[in-house]
Design a protein around this motif. Structure first.
Motif, PDB file in Angstrom:
ATOM      1  N   ARG A 172     -20.854  -2.473   6.314  1.00  0.00           N
ATOM      2  CA  ARG A 172     -19.949  -3.073   7.312  1.00  0.00           C
ATOM      3  C   ARG A 172     -18.547  -3.270   6.732  1.00  0.00           C
ATOM      4  N   GLU A 173     -18.504  -3.741   5.491  1.00  0.00           N
ATOM      5  CA  GLU A 173     -17.186  -3.941   4.870  1.00  0.00           C
ATOM      6  C   GLU A 173     -16.439  -2.610   4.719  1.00  0.00           C
ATOM      7  N   ALA A 174     -17.177  -1.543   4.344  1.00  0.00           N
ATOM      8  CA  ALA A 174     -16.546  -0.231   4.193  1.00  0.00           C
ATOM      9  C   ALA A 174     -16.022   0.281   5.537  1.00  0.00           C
ATOM     10  N   LEU A 175     -16.820   0.060   6.571  1.00  0.00           N
ATOM     11  CA  LEU A 175     -16.381   0.490   7.902  1.00  0.00           C
ATOM     12  C   LEU A 175     -15.160  -0.301   8.373  1.00  0.00           C
ATOM     13  N   GLU A 176     -15.141  -1.593   8.066  1.00  0.00           N
ATOM     14  CA  GLU A 176     -13.985  -2.410   8.466  1.00  0.00           C
ATOM     15  C   GLU A 176     -12.720  -1.927   7.758  1.00  0.00           C
ATOM     16  N   HIS A 177     -12.839  -1.632   6.464  1.00  0.00           N
ATOM     17  CA  HIS A 177     -11.675  -1.105   5.742  1.00  0.00           C
ATOM     18  C   HIS A 177     -11.257   0.260   6.287  1.00  0.00           C
ATOM     19  N   THR A 178     -12.262   1.057   6.666  1.00  0.00           N
ATOM     20  CA  THR A 178     -11.939   2.379   7.231  1.00  0.00           C
ATOM     21  C   THR A 178     -11.179   2.241   8.536  1.00  0.00           C
ATOM     22  N   ILE A 179     -11.618   1.311   9.388  1.00  0.00           N
ATOM     23  CA  ILE A 179     -10.926   1.076  10.661  1.00  0.00           C
ATOM     24  C   ILE A 179      -9.498   0.591  10.417  1.00  0.00           C
ATOM     25  N   GLU A 180      -9.329  -0.277   9.408  1.00  0.00           N
ATOM     26  CA  GLU A 180      -7.980  -0.750   9.089  1.00  0.00           C
ATOM     27  C   GLU A 180      -7.088   0.407   8.650  1.00  0.00           C
ATOM     28  N   GLU A 181      -7.647   1.272   7.797  1.00  0.00           N
ATOM     29  CA  GLU A 181      -6.858   2.431   7.366  1.00  0.00           C
ATOM     30  C   GLU A 181      -6.525   3.336   8.555  1.00  0.00           C
ATOM     31  N   ALA A 182      -7.503   3.561   9.437  1.00  0.00           N
ATOM     32  CA  ALA A 182      -7.267   4.420  10.602  1.00  0.00           C
ATOM     33  C   ALA A 182      -6.213   3.808  11.524  1.00  0.00           C
TER      34      ALA A 182
ATOM     35  N   PRO B 286       2.559  -4.607   3.181  1.00  0.00           N
ATOM     36  CA  PRO B 286       2.077  -3.443   3.947  1.00  0.00           C
ATOM     37  C   PRO B 286       3.189  -2.902   4.839  1.00  0.00           C
ATOM     38  N   GLY B 287       3.180  -1.613   5.037  1.00  0.00           N
ATOM     39  CA  GLY B 287       4.203  -0.993   5.887  1.00  0.00           C
ATOM     40  C   GLY B 287       4.267   0.498   5.633  1.00  0.00           C
ATOM     41  N   SER B 288       4.957   1.186   6.516  1.00  0.00           N
ATOM     42  CA  SER B 288       5.046   2.648   6.410  1.00  0.00           C
ATOM     43  C   SER B 288       6.452   3.130   6.075  1.00  0.00           C
ATOM     44  N   GLY B 289       7.422   2.236   6.050  1.00  0.00           N
ATOM     45  CA  GLY B 289       8.796   2.662   5.788  1.00  0.00           C
ATOM     46  C   GLY B 289       9.462   3.327   6.977  1.00  0.00           C
ATOM     47  N   LEU B 290       8.998   2.997   8.199  1.00  0.00           N
ATOM     48  CA  LEU B 290       9.561   3.610   9.405  1.00  0.00           C
ATOM     49  C   LEU B 290      10.316   2.617  10.286  1.00  0.00           C
ATOM     50  N   GLY B 291      10.300   1.343   9.916  1.00  0.00           N
ATOM     51  CA  GLY B 291      10.913   0.320  10.773  1.00  0.00           C
ATOM     52  C   GLY B 291      12.396   0.526  10.980  1.00  0.00           C
ATOM     53  N   LEU B 292      13.157   0.612   9.870  1.00  0.00           N
ATOM     54  CA  LEU B 292      14.608   0.797   9.992  1.00  0.00           C
ATOM     55  C   LEU B 292      14.954   2.164  10.558  1.00  0.00           C
ATOM     56  N   SER B 293      14.115   3.166  10.291  1.00  0.00           N
ATOM     57  CA  SER B 293      14.354   4.489  10.863  1.00  0.00           C
ATOM     58  C   SER B 293      14.264   4.439  12.378  1.00  0.00           C
ATOM     59  N   LEU B 294      13.288   3.688  12.909  1.00  0.00           N
ATOM     60  CA  LEU B 294      13.164   3.539  14.354  1.00  0.00           C
ATOM     61  C   LEU B 294      14.360   2.778  14.929  1.00  0.00           C
ATOM     62  N   VAL B 295      14.820   1.738  14.236  1.00  0.00           N
ATOM     63  CA  VAL B 295      15.997   0.987  14.694  1.00  0.00           C
ATOM     64  C   VAL B 295      17.217   1.897  14.746  1.00  0.00           C
ATOM     65  N   SER B 296      17.384   2.726  13.716  1.00  0.00           N
ATOM     66  CA  SER B 296      18.522   3.650  13.700  1.00  0.00           C
ATOM     67  C   SER B 296      18.441   4.641  14.851  1.00  0.00           C
TER      68      SER B 296
END
Length: 485
Positions: A274-284, A427-437
């Protein structure tokens, strides 16, 4: 096909020939009209002159008979000019006049007649054209009264010659000019074609030549060059996105796969699975969120979206977004202040602008707190959001008291997947400021990163709405769907 054949088949050369033909036809019509009116005028004057001569001679004949008429004709024949007289007896012998000889056909004629006669001239005898009226008098006598009209025939000859020469010269210059213009145009088109071939081969740096004349071809080339620059920018962005996806999404995908593979191979129990599946869902979920942000940025940079623009109060929108983030800021021990001074109206898409503001506040909360582990910078953790009208622009300013962004990286962090070392703990993808721009560019605005001393100051600048809309705009309630990237 030879170069000359290509030249003659160009639209420019054909247009030159068409204009030449039209202008030549117009010139012929104009010359003919002038000649016709001139001929009509000269003919009328000729008839009036001859009629006056005949009237005068008729009066002399009435007063003194044939003797008086002959005397008058003899007197008038001595006067230099273009008047022609001839009086002949019944046998055709000249009695008086300045015509030396005439044909029998002319003597037998009655009324107006056009004929040729001869007279002495320098170097011999010349033949000239004349117009006269022939009258029969009692006793078989003939009276001829006319005028020399050789000048009129010469005028017709000159006009005809001038028309032919004029059309010839016009055709020469027209064809020559069409050839030169077509060759120049064809050379420019060949240059454009050569550039387009290099672009089709993959060299997007090629640009159409501009010779600086400012003509329609220059304006077209400039517009196409702007389009090519935009295409090059989009292709570069596409390559960058592809590279970023290949590099930045490879790690979470590998991590997700390794976690699932480990769960399959190890004899874990149900809690571990269950823990592995929860982490997998978070990654997805993180991957889906990243892909959604990438798609949003791509749509905005392609000019899509923003179809639901409306007049809205930026200050009210900032307050609404700030209220949503107050619990997040309190949880992190950060004071979030939304201090709009006065209503500032812009015309924008509420959802896109709301998401841009949310991304700015989310970034400031995540990365804008002083680093306590390194002693901080002497400032209290605080994030401030303000709005103000600055000339024709409306500015949304988000400030924090964190470590800030070095001046050398401020342009770079507006790109996709760019994360500085100080921000990798969050956590983050580095796309926040790119979207604002991307949202700013879609609305005709810009994003600036400045030093807050200490901390970072982000300014989202958008064109303010006109004064008429500002006075009549109604307050719009919240309703933006906020999904910070």
């Amino acid at each position: 096909m030879t170069a000359l054949t290509k030249l003659f088949r160009t639209t420019t050369f054909r247009l030159s020939l068409t204009y030449l033909a039209l202008f030549g036809a117009a010139a012929v019509v104009a010359i003919f009209y002038i000649y016709w009116n001139t001929t009509v005028l000269l003919t009328r004057q000729l008839h009036e002159t001859i009629d006056a001569e005949i009237k005068g001679l008729a009066e002399q004949y009435t007063d003194g008979g044939l003797t008086q008429l002959v005397r008058t004709v003899a007197d008038r024949s001595q006067t230099p000019g273009n008047s022609l007289y001839f009086v002949a007896d019944a046998t055709g012998r000249r009695v008086a006049g300045n015509l030396t000889s005439i044909s029998q056909e002319l003597l037998d004629s009655i009324g107006p007649v056009e004929f040729e006669y001869s007279r002495p001239a320098e170097g011999g005898i010349e033949t000239r054209l004349a117009f006269a009226n022939v009258f029969r008098l009692p006793g078989g006598y003939r009276l001829i009264v006319g005028r020399d009209i050789e000048d009129r025939r010469e005028l017709a000859r000159v006009i005809r010659s001038a028309m032919l020469w004029g059309l010839g010269v016009m055709a020469l210059f027209g064809i020559g000019g069409g050839y030169l213009v077509s060759r120049n145009l064809l050379a420019r088109i060949y240059a454009v074609a050569a550039t387009t071939r290099t672009i089709m081969e993959g060299d997007l740096t090629g640009r159409l030549p501009v010779n600086g004349s400012g003509d329609e071809l220059d304006r077209l080339s400039e517009s196409l060059n702007l389009m090519l620059a935009r295409i090059e920018q989009l292709m570069a962005g596409l390559r960058e996105v592809s590279d970023n996806i290949a590099h930045d999404l490879k790690t979470p995908l590998n991590r997700l796969r390794n976690r699932v593979e480990a769960a399959l191979h190890e004899p874990y129990g149900e809690p571990a699975y269950r823990e592995a599946l929860e982490h997998t869902i978070e990654e997805a979920d993180g991957l889906i969120k990243t892909f959604n942000a990438l798609l949003s940025i791509a749509r905005l940079e392609a000019g899509a979206g923003g179809d639901n623009k409306e007049s809205l109060d930026v200050a009210a929108l900032v307050r609404d977004v700030a209220e949503l983030y107050e619990p997040v800021a309190e949880e992190r021990g950060i004071v979030l202040k939304a201090e709009p001074v006065e209503p500032v109206f812009v015309r924008a898409d509420r959802q896109l602008l709301g998401q841009a503001i949310a991304n700015l506040i989310d970034n400031a909360i995540k990365y804008g707190a002083p680093d306590r582990a390194q002693g901080g910078n002497g400032s209290e953790p605080e994030v401030s959001v303000t709005t103000e009208a600055r000339g024709p622009m409306a500015e949304i300013v988000v400030t924090d008291r964190g470590p800030g962004v070095p001046s050398s990286d401020r342009e770079r962090v507006l790109g996709r997947f760019v994360r500085l070392e100080a921000s990798r703990s969050e956590p983050g993808s580095g796309l926040g400021l790119s979207l604002v721009s991307a949202v700013a560019r879609l609305h005709g605005g810009v994003v600036r990163l400045e030093d807050n001393r200490p901390g970072l100051k982000v300014v989202l600048s958008l064109p303010a709405e006109g004064q008429a809309l500002l006075n009549g705009a109604a307050h719009q309630g919240p309703g933006a769907e906020l999904r910070p990237a």
